[in-house]
Design a protein around this motif. Structure first.
Motif, PDB file in Angstrom:
ATOM      1  N   ASP A 141       0.827  -1.206   0.000  1.00 35.92           N
ATOM      2  CA  ASP A 141       0.000   0.000   0.000  1.00 35.92           C
ATOM      3  C   ASP A 141       0.862   1.256   0.000  1.00 35.92           C
ATOM      4  O   ASP A 141       0.503   2.266  -0.596  1.00 35.92           O
ATOM      5  CB  ASP A 141      -0.910   0.020   1.233  1.00 35.92           C
ATOM      6  CG  ASP A 141      -2.031  -1.004   1.141  1.00 35.92           C
ATOM      7  OD1 ASP A 141      -2.394  -1.381   0.012  1.00 35.92           O
ATOM      8  OD2 ASP A 141      -2.547  -1.423   2.193  1.00 35.92           O
ATOM      9  N   LYS A 142       1.999   1.201   0.682  1.00 27.73           N
ATOM     10  CA  LYS A 142       2.901   2.349   0.753  1.00 27.73           C
ATOM     11  C   LYS A 142       4.326   1.882   0.466  1.00 27.73           C
ATOM     12  O   LYS A 142       5.084   1.568   1.374  1.00 27.73           O
ATOM     13  CB  LYS A 142       2.825   3.016   2.129  1.00 27.73           C
ATOM     14  CG  LYS A 142       3.588   4.338   2.187  1.00 27.73           C
ATOM     15  CD  LYS A 142       3.494   4.970   3.572  1.00 27.73           C
ATOM     16  CE  LYS A 142       4.291   6.281   3.615  1.00 27.73           C
ATOM     17  NZ  LYS A 142       4.273   6.874   4.975  1.00 27.73           N
ATOM     18  N   PRO A 143       4.720   1.864  -0.803  1.00 25.42           N
ATOM     19  CA  PRO A 143       6.088   1.465  -1.159  1.00 25.42           C
ATOM     20  C   PRO A 143       7.103   2.496  -0.671  1.00 25.42           C
ATOM     21  O   PRO A 143       6.738   3.619  -0.324  1.00 25.42           O
ATOM     22  CB  PRO A 143       6.059   1.417  -2.693  1.00 25.42           C
ATOM     23  CG  PRO A 143       4.612   1.378  -3.058  1.00 25.42           C
ATOM     24  CD  PRO A 143       3.896   2.129  -1.983  1.00 25.42           C
ATOM     25  N   PRO A 144       8.387   2.136  -0.647  1.00 18.37           N
ATOM     26  CA  PRO A 144       9.412   3.106  -0.271  1.00 18.37           C
ATOM     27  C   PRO A 144       9.378   4.327  -1.186  1.00 18.37           C
ATOM     28  O   PRO A 144       9.067   4.227  -2.372  1.00 18.37           O
ATOM     29  CB  PRO A 144      10.722   2.330  -0.459  1.00 18.37           C
ATOM     30  CG  PRO A 144      10.329   0.893  -0.357  1.00 18.37           C
ATOM     31  CD  PRO A 144       8.953   0.809  -0.920  1.00 18.37           C
ATOM     32  N   ARG A 145       9.709   5.477  -0.617  1.00 15.07           N
ATOM     33  CA  ARG A 145       9.721   6.728  -1.394  1.00 15.07           C
ATOM     34  C   ARG A 145      11.019   6.878  -2.198  1.00 15.07           C
ATOM     35  O   ARG A 145      11.003   7.327  -3.335  1.00 15.07           O
ATOM     36  CB  ARG A 145       9.556   7.899  -0.431  1.00 15.07           C
ATOM     37  CG  ARG A 145       9.764   9.276  -1.011  1.00 15.07           C
ATOM     38  CD  ARG A 145       8.629   9.750  -1.881  1.00 15.07           C
ATOM     39  NE  ARG A 145       8.823  11.163  -2.184  1.00 15.07           N
ATOM     40  CZ  ARG A 145       9.635  11.634  -3.121  1.00 15.07           C
ATOM     41  NH1 ARG A 145      10.323  10.802  -3.874  1.00 15.07           N
ATOM     42  NH2 ARG A 145       9.761  12.933  -3.328  1.00 15.07           N
ATOM     43  N   LYS A 146      12.149   6.505  -1.592  1.00 15.87           N
ATOM     44  CA  LYS A 146      13.440   6.645  -2.262  1.00 15.87           C
ATOM     45  C   LYS A 146      14.258   5.371  -2.086  1.00 15.87           C
ATOM     46  O   LYS A 146      14.148   4.685  -1.061  1.00 15.87           O
ATOM     47  CB  LYS A 146      14.244   7.813  -1.677  1.00 15.87           C
ATOM     48  CG  LYS A 146      13.559   9.161  -1.734  1.00 15.87           C
ATOM     49  CD  LYS A 146      14.364  10.183  -0.928  1.00 15.87           C
ATOM     50  CE  LYS A 146      13.591  11.473  -0.742  1.00 15.87           C
ATOM     51  NZ  LYS A 146      14.263  12.376   0.214  1.00 15.87           N
TER      52      LYS A 146
END
Length: 375
Positions: A141-146
């Motif tokens: 649902d919330k993958p890594p941003r960087k």
């Protein structure tokens, strides 16, 4: 030269201060460029000898974070090349200067080994196996941003980490196929062996205790529930995970749309299609043999094992099949936009995971790429 002109006795005294000890770090010059004819990645390199001093890069990044973030938002990938970064700890220092919120929890599929508090090996999959283009943990649902990669040992030949602009993939994908993926979403099916099984298997990636960092099934079920994974325990201590996810995402800041799924990784024909492209790109006898082997093995696998029983598979969110033709279109679109460049020791590659994908081409011989990531 700076001096200290007051002594404890009140009499004037002169004390020389070494310029090297007082020189602030991060005051060197950094130059920006691109590889000729390529839009990815944006390259940062040392512009003078001051930029080669130990500790320069993390100090410079801390002072220039806004401009780095602006370039990352626009281009999606920045390659720091030519700076004197030689260890995993130095890489971690640079990563922390880029973003303090580094993470260690990893629910991806590749086996990884921990090197420092926040740094891991990028993948322990066998070197002959291709890693297709993907956004890191796009099935969450919330993958890594960087993502941040570091080249500790550069391969002598091949073993590149190609990248592609997922925004351009979305724009260039067949319109009817995009509509189908956006409307239906994707469903991932993955099977994992238990703690007592061997780590490596021709088709599998890692064991479920490696993925969840625990051998306690209750803890696995708790973590899986947080990620909306459906859990099914299988005979011989196996685990089956199923979850439905979007196929396209909007960037949390820029609000641009990007192709953002693992269909080209988990599809049963993905590795075969990838090696057909790799054969053209590398043109080696080894790649020709492996392309042939994968073709035969994929054919046998599809003949002998039902799709629902595959160790990894992906279908549309309504359980309809993603055809070979459709996944072929996905593969061709990615290869059209790939940026492939050779690693150099000390390279640091910063990626916006919502805008740019990455993968790995097969190699032989020594190669060590490390990784860390943020939420």
């Amino acid at each position: 030269m700076k001096t200290n002109t007051v002594s404890r006795s009140g009499k004037s005294a002169i004390k020389k201060v070494s310029p090297n000890k007082t020189k602030p770090k991060g005051l060197g010059r950094v130059e920006r460029s691109f590889f000729p004819g390529r839009e990815l990645p944006r390259i940062y390199g040392p512009g003078d000898t001051n930029a080669l001093e130990p500790g320069f890069l993390p100090a410079w990044v801390s002072k220039n974070k806004k401009s780095v973030e602006a370039d990352l938002l626009e281009y999606g990938a920045i390659l720091f090349r030519g700076f004197r970064i030689s260890s995993a700890q130095e890489f971690e220092d640079v990563a922390l200067s880029l973003d303090k919120n580094l993470k260690t929890d990893y629910l991806g599929t590749s086996p990884r080994n921990k090197v420092t508090q926040f740094v891991h090996t990028a993948s322990e999959l066998p070197p002959h196996y291709p890693i297709m283009q993907h956004a890191e943990m796009s099935f969450l649902d919330k993958p890594p941003r960087k993502l941040m990669f570091f080249c500790a040992v550069a391969p002598k030949e091949h073993g590149e980490t190609p990248i592609a602009d997922l925004r351009k993939i979305y724009e260039d994908m067949d319109p009817d196929l995009i509509k189908k993926f956006e409307t239906k979403g994707v469903k991932y099916i993955r099977k994992y062996d238990g703690p007592s099984a061997s780590r490596y298997n021709l088709w599998k990636t890692k064991r479920w205790d490696e993925m969840f960092s625990t051998k306690e099934k209750k803890q696995v079920e708790k973590i899986a529930a947080q990620q909306r994974f459906q859990v099914e325990w299988l005979p011989e201590d196996g685990l089956k995970l199923t979850n439905k996810q979007v196929a396209v995402r909007k960037h949390p800041i820029a609000k641009t749309k990007a192709w953002h799924n693992h269909s080209q990784v988990f599809h049963q024909d993905a590795a075969r299609l990838e090696y057909a492209k790799i054969l053209k790109q590398q043109g080696t006898i080894r790649s020709a043999i492996l392309a042939g082997v994968l073709y035969v093995l994929t054919f046998l696998k599809k003949m002998l094992v039902e799709p629902k029983d595959q160790d990894t598979n992906v279908v549309f969110g309504d359980d309809s099949e993603i055809s070979v033709s459709e996944i072929g279109k996905v593969s061709r679109t990615f290869w059209k936009h790939l940026s492939i460049f050779s690693w150099q020791k000390g390279d640091i590659l910063l990626i916006d995971n919502y805008s740019v994908s990455h993968g790995r081409l097969p190699f032989s011989g020594p190669r060590e790429i490390l990784v860390t990531w943020t939420d």
